[in-house]
Scaffold this active site. Structure first.
Site, PDB file in Angstrom:
ATOM      1  N   LYS A 197      69.004  -4.720  37.055  1.00 11.08           N
ATOM      2  CA  LYS A 197      68.709  -5.757  36.927  1.00 11.08           C
ATOM      3  C   LYS A 197      67.116  -5.407  35.968  1.00 11.08           C
ATOM      4  O   LYS A 197      66.632  -4.456  36.487  1.00 11.08           O
ATOM      5  CB  LYS A 197      67.495  -6.667  38.074  1.00 11.08           C
ATOM      6  CG  LYS A 197      68.067  -7.270  39.177  1.00 11.08           C
ATOM      7  CD  LYS A 197      67.224  -8.173  40.331  1.00 11.08           C
ATOM      8  CE  LYS A 197      68.559  -9.471  40.898  1.00 11.08           C
ATOM      9  NZ  LYS A 197      68.096  -9.881  41.894  1.00 11.08           N
ATOM     10  N   GLY A 210      68.399   6.535  43.499  1.00 16.92           N
ATOM     11  CA  GLY A 210      68.969   7.222  43.991  1.00 16.92           C
ATOM     12  C   GLY A 210      70.737   6.346  43.372  1.00 16.92           C
ATOM     13  O   GLY A 210      71.877   7.547  43.591  1.00 16.92           O
ATOM     14  N   GLY A 234      61.004   6.143  43.636  1.00 17.75           N
ATOM     15  CA  GLY A 234      60.033   5.402  43.324  1.00 17.75           C
ATOM     16  C   GLY A 234      59.530   6.759  42.180  1.00 17.75           C
ATOM     17  O   GLY A 234      58.746   6.274  41.256  1.00 17.75           O
ATOM     18  N   ARG A 294      68.215  16.759  50.573  1.00 11.03           N
ATOM     19  CA  ARG A 294      66.705  16.601  50.647  1.00 11.03           C
ATOM     20  C   ARG A 294      66.859  18.446  51.133  1.00 11.03           C
ATOM     21  O   ARG A 294      65.612  19.000  50.552  1.00 11.03           O
ATOM     22  CB  ARG A 294      65.889  15.883  50.969  1.00 11.03           C
ATOM     23  CG  ARG A 294      66.080  14.683  49.687  1.00 11.03           C
ATOM     24  CD  ARG A 294      64.815  13.406  50.330  1.00 11.03           C
ATOM     25  NE  ARG A 294      64.845  11.851  48.906  1.00 11.03           N
ATOM     26  CZ  ARG A 294      64.728  10.821  49.231  1.00 11.03           C
ATOM     27  NH1 ARG A 294      64.143   9.944  49.727  1.00 11.03           N
ATOM     28  NH2 ARG A 294      64.327  10.657  47.567  1.00 11.03           N
TER      29      ARG A 294
HETATM   30  P1  AMP Z   1      70.111  -0.290  39.828  1.00 15.20           P
HETATM   31  O1  AMP Z   1      69.220   0.340  42.243  1.00 15.20           O
HETATM   32  O2  AMP Z   1      69.120  -1.215  39.439  1.00 15.20           O
HETATM   33  O3  AMP Z   1      70.163   0.931  40.090  1.00 15.20           O
HETATM   34  O4  AMP Z   1      71.022  -0.717  40.258  1.00 15.20           O
HETATM   35  C1  AMP Z   1      72.235  -0.835  40.588  1.00 15.20           C
HETATM   36  C2  AMP Z   1      73.465  -1.522  41.036  1.00 15.20           C
HETATM   37  O5  AMP Z   1      73.509  -1.905  39.961  1.00 15.20           O
HETATM   38  C3  AMP Z   1      74.735  -0.636  41.622  1.00 15.20           C
HETATM   39  O6  AMP Z   1      74.710  -0.871  42.486  1.00 15.20           O
HETATM   40  C4  AMP Z   1      75.877  -1.568  40.545  1.00 15.20           C
HETATM   41  O7  AMP Z   1      76.767  -2.185  41.384  1.00 15.20           O
HETATM   42  C5  AMP Z   1      75.068  -2.447  39.874  1.00 15.20           C
HETATM   43  N1  AMP Z   1      75.348  -3.006  38.523  1.00 15.20           N
HETATM   44  C6  AMP Z   1      75.721  -2.008  36.992  1.00 15.20           C
HETATM   45  N2  AMP Z   1      76.297  -2.944  36.377  1.00 15.20           N
HETATM   46  C7  AMP Z   1      76.305  -4.088  37.127  1.00 15.20           C
HETATM   47  C8  AMP Z   1      76.557  -5.997  36.285  1.00 15.20           C
HETATM   48  N3  AMP Z   1      76.956  -4.651  35.013  1.00 15.20           N
HETATM   49  N4  AMP Z   1      77.169  -6.351  36.998  1.00 15.20           N
HETATM   50  C9  AMP Z   1      76.534  -6.480  37.972  1.00 15.20           C
HETATM   51  N5  AMP Z   1      76.025  -5.129  39.123  1.00 15.20           N
HETATM   52  C10 AMP Z   1      75.428  -4.643  38.523  1.00 15.20           C
END
Ligand code: AMP
Length: 397
Positions: free
Chosen positions: A198, A355, A378, A37
């Site tokens: 999620k 991120g 964000g 940054r």
């Molecule tokens: P996000 O912050 O929503 O982009 O999520 C990123 C996180 O999702 C990372 O820490 C990954 O380890 C986790 N992740 C991605 N695929 C999977 C999966 N199949 N099962 C569990 N965690 C996951």
């Protein structure tokens, strides 16, 4: 989208230029652990200083709760900024009042001062007019170079633009131009990759994208919720059972909009969520009760390749698997390399952000080959969700 004024239109010579930057860098044991940054704001600062402006930097740091605290002070960031700029950077321990105005009055054309964390004052996040006016007293013109804070209507990110002549800094300009090419006025077909943990954290994103893109490629933990919504048994994979109806609604909306959803057909299946856990490649139709889908498999990678090869534009947020744990980074790495080589060949405009996505693409060693990588978490997500960003709207001409 109306255009905004950039530094090309700003007459900064001998002026006090209030420049909002993002210096909210990660720290480990009191040291800046990633200076990305800081590096991004250097061009704007140098350009204004070199044109004879007096650079007054405004920034927030962390989430201070009750006024000033040493942990959230920008003082040590000023020193690192100075090293990266290879120029002196003065520091004022408050961003308003006589402490700040004395520091600004001491500036000569070309000098730079960083004012203390704007969030040490409650008026910052409240966009309080009295606080905005206090800040405005310190400058003649305002330049916003903090795209990553543009989703917040705070005093230093939005309020100031209404009180003084306002311009986009070079990083803000590059960011808005890149993302506009990707979703507002893109070359079609457009593919979007949405991965990560999620569905619940990316609902607005998915709902907006199905209306706008031709291929929606879903990966990561959130793909499991979609697979379960289609009646598949996902074992002990991360899955949000309470969102199955929501996932079905998104699939339906995609069908209505003519958006092709690409879901994994196979995956890397393991019984433990840890690096080097024993795993097998298996069909998502045959996941055992004690198995988790931790990455996409080769057949799914080929499906993503097919979609990317027919697309002209790609927007990407979120990894395909648990990329921090080898070998569950394989799917993300393979797709990242594919997107990078299509971009290199001039066949794809690729924009990625958020991120974890930035870390995953860095880890895959392809960041330099993407058309644009946004470090804004964000703000990038809210833009992908189709929301307007107050900090960007306020500087439109
Ligand atoms: P996000 O912050 O929503 O982009 O999520 C990123 C996180 O999702 C990372 O820490 C990954 O380890 C986790 N992740 C991605 N695929 C999977 C999966 N199949 N099962 C569990 N965690 C996951």
């Amino acid at each position: 989208m109306s255009a905004f004024r950039t530094l090309d239109q700003a007459d900064v010579k001998d002026k006090r230029v209030l420049v909002r930057v993002d210096l909210n860098v990660p720290m480990e044991n009191g040291r800046v652990s990633d200076a990305t940054r800081i590096d991004r704001v250097l061009p704007t600062i140098c350009e204004i200083a070199d044109k004879g402006g007096k650079v007054v930097l405004l920034a927030h740091f962390g989430r201070p709760k009750d006024g000033p605290d040493a942990e959230n002070s920008l003082k040590s960031v000023a020193a690192v900024l100075s090293q990266h700029l290879k120029r002196p950077v003065a520091f004022a321990p408050d961003c308003i009042g006589s402490v700040a105005s004395d520091a600004v009055d001491a500036l000569k054309p070309g000098d730079i001062v960083l004012l203390e964390n704007t969030r040490f004052h409650k008026g910052e996040e409240k966009n309080d007019p009295t606080f905005v006016a206090e800040l405005a007293k310190l400058g003649d013109i305002y330049v916003n170079d903090a795209f990553s804070a543009a989703h917040r209507a705070h005093a230093s990110t939005e309020g100031l633009a209404h009180l003084m002549p306002a311009y986009a800094g070079r990083t803000m300009q590059a960011e808005v131009e890149a993302i506009s090419k990707a979703l507002e006025n893109p070359q079609r077909p457009v593919a979007a990759i949405v991965g990560g943990a999620k569905v619940s954290s990316k609902l607005d994103l998915l709902e907006n994208l199905v209306k706008k893109v031709d291929f929606l490629i879903i990966g990561g933990g959130m793909a499991n919720t979609f697979l379960a919504a289609q009646g598949k048994h996902v074992g002990k994979s991360l899955c949000e059972k309470d969102l199955l109806d929501t996932a079905r609604r998104i699939l339906e909306a995609a069908k209505t909009a003519g958006c092709e959803i690409v879901l994994p057909g196979d995956g890397a299946l393991a019984k433990e969520f840890k690096a080097h856990a024993p795993m097998r490649i298996g069909d998502v139709d045959h996941v055992a009760d004690d198995e988790m889908i931790l990455d996409i498999g080769p057949r799914s990678i080929a499906d993503v390749e097919r979609a990317l090869k027919s697309a002209r534009t790609l927007v990407w947020n979120g990894p395909f698997g648990a990329f921090e744990l080898q070998p569950f980074d394989a799917g993300t790495n393979a797709v990242a390399k594919m997107a990078a080589s299509l971009t290199d060949a001039g066949k794809l405009l690729s924009v990625a952000g958020g991120g974890d996505t930035v870390s995953a693409l860095n880890q895959a060693g392809v960041s330099d080959q993407f058309t644009y990588i946004s470090t804004a978490g964000g703000a990038f997500l809210e833009w992908m969700e189709g929301k307007s960003l107050p900090g960007v709207e306020a500087i439109r001409a």
